[in-house]
Every structure is written in structure tokens, then in C-alpha cells.
Design a protein around this motif. Structure first.
Motif, PDB file in Angstrom:
ATOM      1  N   ASP A   1       0.824  -1.207   0.000  1.00  0.00           N
ATOM      2  CA  ASP A   1       0.000   0.000   0.000  1.00  0.00           C
ATOM      3  C   ASP A   1       0.862   1.262   0.000  1.00  0.00           C
ATOM      4  OD1 ASP A   1       0.896  -0.660   2.517  1.00  0.00           O
ATOM      5  OD2 ASP A   1      -1.077  -0.693   3.466  1.00  0.00           O
TER       6      ASP A   1
ATOM      7  N   LYS B   1       1.063   4.911   3.691  1.00  0.00           N
ATOM      8  CA  LYS B   1       0.535   3.598   3.292  1.00  0.00           C
ATOM      9  C   LYS B   1      -0.900   3.795   2.803  1.00  0.00           C
ATOM     10  CE  LYS B   1       3.995   0.920   5.493  1.00  0.00           C
ATOM     11  NZ  LYS B   1       4.483   0.152   6.612  1.00  0.00           N
ATOM     12  N   GLY B   2      -1.882   3.234   3.512  1.00  0.00           N
ATOM     13  CA  GLY B   2      -3.254   3.328   3.013  1.00  0.00           C
ATOM     14  C   GLY B   2      -3.762   4.735   2.778  1.00  0.00           C
TER      15      GLY B   2
ATOM     16  N   ASP C   1     -10.577  -0.658   0.643  1.00  0.00           N
ATOM     17  CA  ASP C   1      -9.417  -1.554   0.501  1.00  0.00           C
ATOM     18  C   ASP C   1      -9.690  -2.898   1.176  1.00  0.00           C
ATOM     19  OD1 ASP C   1      -8.270   0.686  -0.606  1.00  0.00           O
ATOM     20  OD2 ASP C   1      -6.938   1.108   1.086  1.00  0.00           O
TER      21      ASP C   1
ATOM     22  N   HIS D   1      -5.002  -1.229  -1.924  1.00  0.00           N
ATOM     23  CA  HIS D   1      -4.738   0.184  -1.598  1.00  0.00           C
ATOM     24  C   HIS D   1      -5.550   1.066  -2.531  1.00  0.00           C
ATOM     25  CE1 HIS D   1      -2.193   0.207  -5.169  1.00  0.00           C
ATOM     26  NE2 HIS D   1      -1.683  -0.943  -4.735  1.00  0.00           N
TER      27      HIS D   1
END
Ligand SMILES: *Cc1c(COP(=O)(O)O)cnc(C)c1O
Length: 339
Positions: A12, A207-208, A261, A320
Motif C-alpha cells: 500500500d 501507506k493506506g 481496501d 490500496h
């Protein structure tokens, strides 16, 4: 040769900043954060501290630096620290917990479920004082979600038991919450419900949440004052950091998107299962699949334009914001075509 546009499930972290994020970055109000506090940095740090239910926070370039700063502040040379087997601080930070922070690592076995540890194991490892040559155990490192266990979630009640076992036995607690946002969204609780009883916590923006750079390490104001010094010591003081903090602020507006996600990860796991793959049921955005030959499978997938990575001897797919439900369906079609 891949015949199709690649679908990137390696991590991600591969997301690119979108137009809205780039616009916020280009318009950010900035100042020299080393000389004086950059106003956008300050806004981000205050917002994250608030979300995490702690006094103060500090932007850092990476999650690894955030963890290292916390461990450096908490540990004295030779102090033992506890962490779940496979924890990022044990296996994926080049041993900096030992060679920079000076800690002696002690892995705790998973109990009950992947990536989870028990309060009894914490108490037993913290132990009573022994003879003078006994190691001093001073810190428990938690990881939620647990990456190498496949993004597994520790719920608030279990988290609270671990934190209180640590406190009862005189340990401090650091939480590696690189994907704490995912845990909170999966559980439907505010992130602060997962930081109860911790001294410090690290969360990722890259990240996400889709920011190109950045993490935040948070705790008491006293900790953050010390953390700012250690960040500078590690070469992590930045100047007009507001440009980067602005991306983080946009990311924080999108916490709820993580549910997409998670749904995509479930769909991917279900589809792979239907194709006969041996897949663990994902709790968040990470799908682990056991295969007979990891290298062969990863190369085969790459040839199909489906990028995945290795994790703990399995294939790891991470969903992601730059892969859609349609991309998941397309990945499954490509895999089915050679099954
Ligand atoms: C990614 C990750 C980190 C480190 O983040 P970087 O920004 O890549 O340094 C720390 N802990 C966990 C659990 C992670 O997944």
C-alpha cells in the motif's frame, strides 16, 4: 513480457499522490521547521495527536524512523524489549533497535491467532528481578495491525489487557501503528480506542492514506520534545516540511476509504480461494497465500502483470487506493486464465 497494464499489489506504499493531494501540497503554508515550527507541520501534528488521544505528535520521514526514535528514547543500552514474533521492529528495520537504540530484542510467540500475543506471556517475559546479571526488560512493542501476520487486528479489549500487563510489570509500551488506521476502520472504533495505555505510538501516512512521504510518532509533550532532538540526530529534521505535511492532512480526510481496501482484499481472497489457492481470510488490506514455490508463483504473477511480494514465506497481496474493485476482478481473470 506482460501483455497488460500491471496491477500493483506489492504494497500500500505504491500509491501516487492524486490531483487533490498535489494541489494541497502546492498551496501549503510553510516555514523552516528546524528554525521555527512549520505551520502546516504543526496542524498535522496536532490533528494526529488528537486522533490518537495523546498530548503531542511529531512528523517523521518514515515509519522506521518513528519506531527508532521511540525505541531510542525508551531504551537504555542493553535493555531488553518484547515484541510479537515477526514484528517490523524485529525483522524489517535492519536491527536498528539493537545497533542504534541499544535494545536487546526478545520475540514473543503468537498465541491464539496470527500476530497476537498473550498478556500472560508479557508478564512471564517481564519477569521478576533476578540476580544482578539478569537482563532488564523495560519495553513492550505492540504492532496493530500486524503486517507479517497478514494485517491481523488486535481489538481494543485485548490491547488494553496487553498494555496493563506491561504497566503492572513496569514496562513502557510503544505501539507500531503503521496500519493502526486500518485496524480502527476494520473494528469501527476511533483510533484512540487502540492507543489506551501506550506511552508512544507511530502511525504511517504513506501507506493506506496515500501520502508520498511521512509518518507521525506521538506521545506525551515531554516525549515529543525528546523525539524532536533524536529526529535531528538521525538526520530527519526537515525545513519547509509543510509541503509534505499537507499531503498527510489530505490523507487523514480519507480514513473511511480504507473500508474499500478491506472489501477489495476480501474479494481478492475469495476469488483466489475459488481458484483453489490456499488463502488466509483477510481482516484488513493484506492477503497472504501459501504456495508450494514462492519464487515460481511470484514470477508467474509478474508475467501476468499482477505484482505481489513475498512475506513470511507466503505471497502477499496488499490492496490500496490505487487498485479498484475492477482491478481485483481483472487480476483474478488473469490468474484464472493460467489456472
Ligand atoms: C511499513 C511499516 C513500518 C515502516 O514504515 P516505513 O515508512 O516503510 O519505514 C513499520 N511498521 C510496520 C508494521 C510497517 O508495516
Amino acid at each position: 513480457m506482460t501483455r497488460h497494464a500491471p496491477l500493483d499489489f506489492r504494497s500500500d506504499t505504491v500509491t501516487r499522490p492524486d490531483q487533490a493531494m498535489l494541489l494541497a501540497m502546492s498551496g501549503a503554508e510553510v516555514a523552516d521547521d528546524v528554525l521555527e515550527h512549520d505551520p502546516t507541520m504543526r496542524a498535522l501534528e496536532e490533528r494526529v495527536a488528537d486522533l490518537l488521544g495523546v498530548e503531542a505528535a511529531l512528523w517523521v520521514p518514515s515509519g522506521s524512523m518513528g519506531n527508532l526514535i521511540a525505541l531510542t528514547v525508551h531504551l537504555r543500552r542493553g535493555d531488553r524489549f518484547l515484541a510479537a514474533r515477526g514484528a517490523h521492529v524485529l525483522d524489517s528495520e535492519l536491527g536498528t533497535a539493537a545497533w542504534i537504540a541499544g535494545g536487546m530484542p526478545h520475540p514473543l510467540e503468537w498465541a491464539g491467532a496470527p500476530g497476537r500475543i498473550s498478556a500472560d506471556a508479557v508478564r512471564a517475559a517481564a519477569g521478576a528481578d533476578g540476580p544482578y546479571y539478569t537482563l532488564r526488560t523495560t519495553l513492550l512493542c505492540l504492532e496493530n495491525t500486524h503486517n507479517s501476520a497478514g494485517g491481523s487486528v488486535t481489538p481494543p479489549d485485548e490491547h488494553a489487557l496487553l498494555a496493563s500487563a506491561a504497566r503492572e510489570t513496569g514496562l513502557r509500551v510503544h505501539l507500531d501503528g503503521a496500519r493502526l488506521w486500518n485496524a480502527a476502520v476494520a473494528l469501527g472504533v476511533p483510533p484512540a480506542a487502540l492507543t489506551v495505555g501506550v506511552d508512544t505510538v507511530q502511525v504511517c501516512l504513506s501507506k493506506g492514506l496515500g501520502a508520498p512521504v511521512g509518518s507521525v510518532v506521538a506521545g506525551s509533550s515531554g516525549f515529543v520534545e525528546e523525539a524532536r532532538r533524536v529526529r535531528k540526530m538521525l538526520g530527519g529534521g526537515v525545513r519547509q516540511g509543510g509541503v509534505l505535511a499537507a499531503a498527510g492532512l489530505v490523507g487523514l480526510d480519507r480514513l473511511d476509504d480504507l473500508a474499500v481496501d478491506h472489501a477489495n482484499a476480501k474479494a481478492l481472497a475469495r476469488g483466489l480461494g475459488e481458484l483453489g489457492w490456499q488463502v488466509d481470510e483477510p481482516e484488513t488490506n493484506i492477503v497472504l497465500a501459501g504456495v508450494p514455490d514462492l519464487e515460481v508463483t511470484l514470477n508467474g504473477l509478474r508475467h501476468l502483470g499482477v505484482y505481489a511480494g513475498p512475506m513470511a514465506g507466503k505471497v502477499r497481496f496488499v490492496t490500496h487506493r490505487d487498485v479498484t474493485a475492477a482491478d481485483v476482478a481483472e487480476a483474478l481473470r488473469r490468474i484464472q486464465s493460467v489456472s
